[in-house]
Motif scaffolding. Structure first.
Motif, short mmCIF file in Angstrom:
data_model
loop_
_atom_site.label_atom_id
_atom_site.label_comp_id
_atom_site.label_asym_id
_atom_site.label_seq_id
_atom_site.Cartn_x
_atom_site.Cartn_y
_atom_site.Cartn_z
N ARG A 303 -30.30 9.63 1.72
CA ARG A 303 -31.35 10.65 1.73
C ARG A 303 -31.63 11.14 0.31
N ASP A 304 -30.57 11.34 -0.49
CA ASP A 304 -30.74 11.77 -1.88
C ASP A 304 -31.49 10.72 -2.70
N ILE A 305 -31.16 9.45 -2.46
CA ILE A 305 -31.83 8.37 -3.20
C ILE A 305 -33.32 8.37 -2.88
N LEU A 306 -33.65 8.45 -1.60
CA LEU A 306 -35.06 8.45 -1.21
C LEU A 306 -35.78 9.69 -1.71
N GLY A 310 -39.33 10.33 -3.97
CA GLY A 310 -40.47 11.07 -3.45
C GLY A 310 -40.61 11.08 -1.94
N TYR A 311 -39.54 10.69 -1.23
CA TYR A 311 -39.59 10.65 0.24
C TYR A 311 -38.43 11.45 0.81
N ASP A 312 -38.69 12.15 1.90
CA ASP A 312 -37.66 12.97 2.51
C ASP A 312 -37.45 12.54 3.95
N GLY A 313 -36.32 12.95 4.51
CA GLY A 313 -36.00 12.63 5.89
C GLY A 313 -34.79 13.39 6.34
N ASP A 314 -34.60 13.48 7.66
CA ASP A 314 -33.46 14.23 8.16
C ASP A 314 -32.19 13.39 8.07
N ILE A 351 -42.23 4.91 4.65
CA ILE A 351 -41.80 4.65 3.28
C ILE A 351 -42.20 3.22 2.93
N PRO A 352 -43.00 3.01 1.88
CA PRO A 352 -43.48 1.67 1.55
C PRO A 352 -42.32 0.69 1.34
N TYR A 353 -42.57 -0.58 1.62
CA TYR A 353 -41.52 -1.57 1.48
C TYR A 353 -40.93 -1.65 0.07
#
Length: 612
Positions: A303-306, A310-314, A351-353
């Motif tokens: 999650r930290d890497i994403l 610029g992308y977030d998630g639970d 999230i783009p490939y």
């Protein structure tokens, strides 16, 4: 109502050397069999950066039969054609390549096949049996392979899908374009395949064709571009109609059973059972619980890497995504599970490939770096205290054959190979991190320059954009010191728990756990994990078990090879079982299946091209 009956579109990208000759030749040829005022020639100029727009403007000003459509940005060949066709006035729509590789004596047949003979689509062919064309061997081979793939996967009855010499009934073409997704080189192939599926009447006729200009095979375009589009259309026609929710559930169950069966290739069931019989069940269960604690950390790290990209998630979803991909990596070769994770986060979190694969690359880099640091730190400590003497003796000695679960195992050779592999992987990991961090501070477009050396086709821009985004995302994390430290620390915790799991398994064999044994275990597990990065021995007892056994035996006096290898087997089994359980549970909780994953893959080119 327009008097124009035939509209000829010439797709043009940097054609300053040929466009005027092509337009005048086209007008002259059309005039030999069509009445005056019944045709038009449209230059579909696709973001040229040479003199093509100026020449096209002049030609349009000089002759009312000529029109010029300019685009500031690249639309792709298919995109430029579609735009021009929609603005055209004819009921018969024609296009051919501006290099005039196809003999213009065939133009009348191309036009009249649709205009007066009643065909819905007409296409020239260089590959009809009995007709031979002079082609360079490499391009002829690529064309043969491409058309064979289209016929095999898409069940096309045509022989030549890429000949740039086609005509359409206006209503038919616009009907086909409702579902056509490609806007570049695959455009005309997709239109022809969809026309056959829809039952339209297609005429394929032989043409004389002479290659013009640069005819070298473009690997970037031909292999990566159109190959992926063939798979997309095949999926849409052959799989998607059958991909119901029930079918996905059945497929998921079958794949799970197959995964469980494939585990026996890597871990012998008898060896696992034999190891368990000699261990304390309570401590084995505790080891599984300890290892399970690492998974929320893995999810948080991902999650930290994403988030840096610029992308977030639970956290729950990210942990499940890691579970699913690691389950795939456990049973399938070449880390196929990594691709599944990229599909999952694309389908579920948009999230783009390129970013999905970049996040995986970042995770792998930190994994290798953390394992290398753990192994290196302990080794330095052992060397400083003189504790490495036993390892040298163990390496020089030949550890005898060990019987585990009725299976004879000789860990010595595998262990020595494992140490060499681990050393090389560790050095490469450190060097790789150094290169990434250094490159993160550079602003040169090395990716585009490299891809351009492989391909000078316009598709190179398309591919280099995707690769450039991938590299840029990796560098985004490496260039942020705070993120680098935070993700690095979580990686050390993840692999520290991995080592603690092995220590608990050691305790399950009634081995006294001392501070010295803890240090040895950190070294043994870290080197074993580095060794198994390269799957030199996929079956039976692998490099991890060999390295673990050699190091533990070499550094201790009271642990026999039989016990050490039993611990390694059970340690590996516990971790794999926890991974499998988590992976299967995650697919059920998040309703993720390979059906959904592969369907999402069809969107990759659209998502990349929209970011150009």
């Amino acid at each position: 109502m327009s008097e124009v009956a035939v509209s000829v579109v010439l797709p043009a990208y940097n054609e300053e050397a040929t466009i005027e000759h092509t337009v005048r030749t086209t007008l002259e040829t059309l005039g030999t069999f069509l009445p005056d005022g019944s045709f038009e020639v449209i230059v579909a100029e696709d973001g040229c950066d040479d003199a093509t727009p100026d020449i096209a403007d002049r030609l349009a000003a000089e002759d009312s039969r000529v029109r010029h459509f300019h685009s500031d940005e690249r639309l792709g060949r298919g995109g430029a054609l579609e735009r021009a066709f929609r603005e055209s006035g004819g009921e018969t729509l024609v296009y051919f390549d501006t290099d005039l590789a196809t003999d213009m004596s065939h133009l009348e047949e191309l036009v009249e096949s649709v205009r007066t003979d009643g065909y819905d689509v007409a296409t020239g062919s260089r590959r009809i049996p009995g007709e031979k064309q002079d082609r360079e061997p490499e391009r002829g081979l690529a064309s043969t392979g491409y058309n064979a793939l289209v016929k095999l996967f898409l069940r096309s009855d045509l022989h030549d899908h890429q000949c740039g010499f086609k005509s359409f009934d206006r209503a038919v073409l616009f009907d086909l374009l409702e579902d056509t997704e490609d806007d570049h080189w695959f455009w005309d192939t997709e239109v022809l395949v969809r026309a056959q599926r829809a039952g339209y009447d297609i005429k394929e006729f032989p043409v004389r064709w002479t290659p013009k200009g640069d005819t070298k095979v473009d690997l970037v375009r031909d292999v990566f571009g159109m190959g992926s589009q063939i798979l997309r259309v095949w999926w849409e026609f052959s799989i998607k109609p059958r991909a119901t929710r029930r079918a996905g559930l059945v497929a998921g169950i079958l794949l799970t059973l197959a995964a469980l069966a494939l585990m026996t290739v890597y871990l012998d069931p008898d060896a696992i059972l034999d190891a368990i019989r000699g261990a304390d069940y309570r401590l084995v269960a505790l080891a599984a619980g300890v290892y399970a604690l690492s998974w929320p950390l893995r999810g948080q790290r991902y999650r930290d890497i994403l988030r840096e990209l610029g992308y977030d998630g639970d956290l729950l979803f990210m942990t499940g995504a890691v579970f699913i991909s690691q389950t795939g990596n456990l049973v399938f070769p070449a880390r196929a599970g990594d691709a599944v994770r990229a599909y999952v986060v694309k389908a579920r979190r948009k999230i783009p490939y390129p970013s999905g694969f970049a996040s995986l690359a970042v995770e792998r880099v930190f994994d290798l770096l953390a394992i290398t640091v753990l192994a290196g730190a302990v080794l330095v400590g052992l060397l400083a205290t003189g504790g490495a003497d036993g390892l040298a003796e163990a390496i020089a000695a030949d550890i005898g054959t060990v019987e585990i679960g009725g299976q004879s195992i000789a860990p010595g050779a595998a262990a020595r190979t494992a140490l060499r592999v681990a050393a090389v992987v560790g050095v490469l990991a450190i060097a790789g991190v150094a290169v990434i961090v250094a490159s993160a501070r550079r602003d040169t477009d090395l990716v585009h320059r490299f891809v351009s050396t492989i391909s000078d086709d316009s598709y190179a821009d398309y591919v280099s954009t995707a690769i450039g985004q991938f590299v840029g995302d990796v560098q985004a994390v490496a260039g942020d010191r705070s993120a680098f430290a935070r993700i690095g620390l979580s990686s050390l915790l993840v692999w520290g728990i991995d080592v603690v799991t092995a220590i608990v398994v050691l305790a399950a064999f009634q081995v006294p756990v001392t501070p010295y044994l803890v240090a040895v275990s950190f070294f043994a597990v870290s080197v074993g994990n580095l060794a198994k990065i390269v799957p030199l021995s996929p079956g039976g007892i692998g490099l991890y078990e060999g390295a673990f056994t050699l190091i533990v035996v070499g550094f201790t006096a009271n642990i026999t090879p039989a016990v050490a290898i039993a611990v390694a087997v059970l340690d590996h089994a516990v971790k794999n079982i926890v991974t499998m359980i988590g992976g299967i549970a995650s697919t059920l909780v998040f309703n993720v299946s390979l059906v959904e994953a592969v369907e999402g893959a069809a969107e990759v080119e659209e998502s990349v091209s929209s970011e150009q």
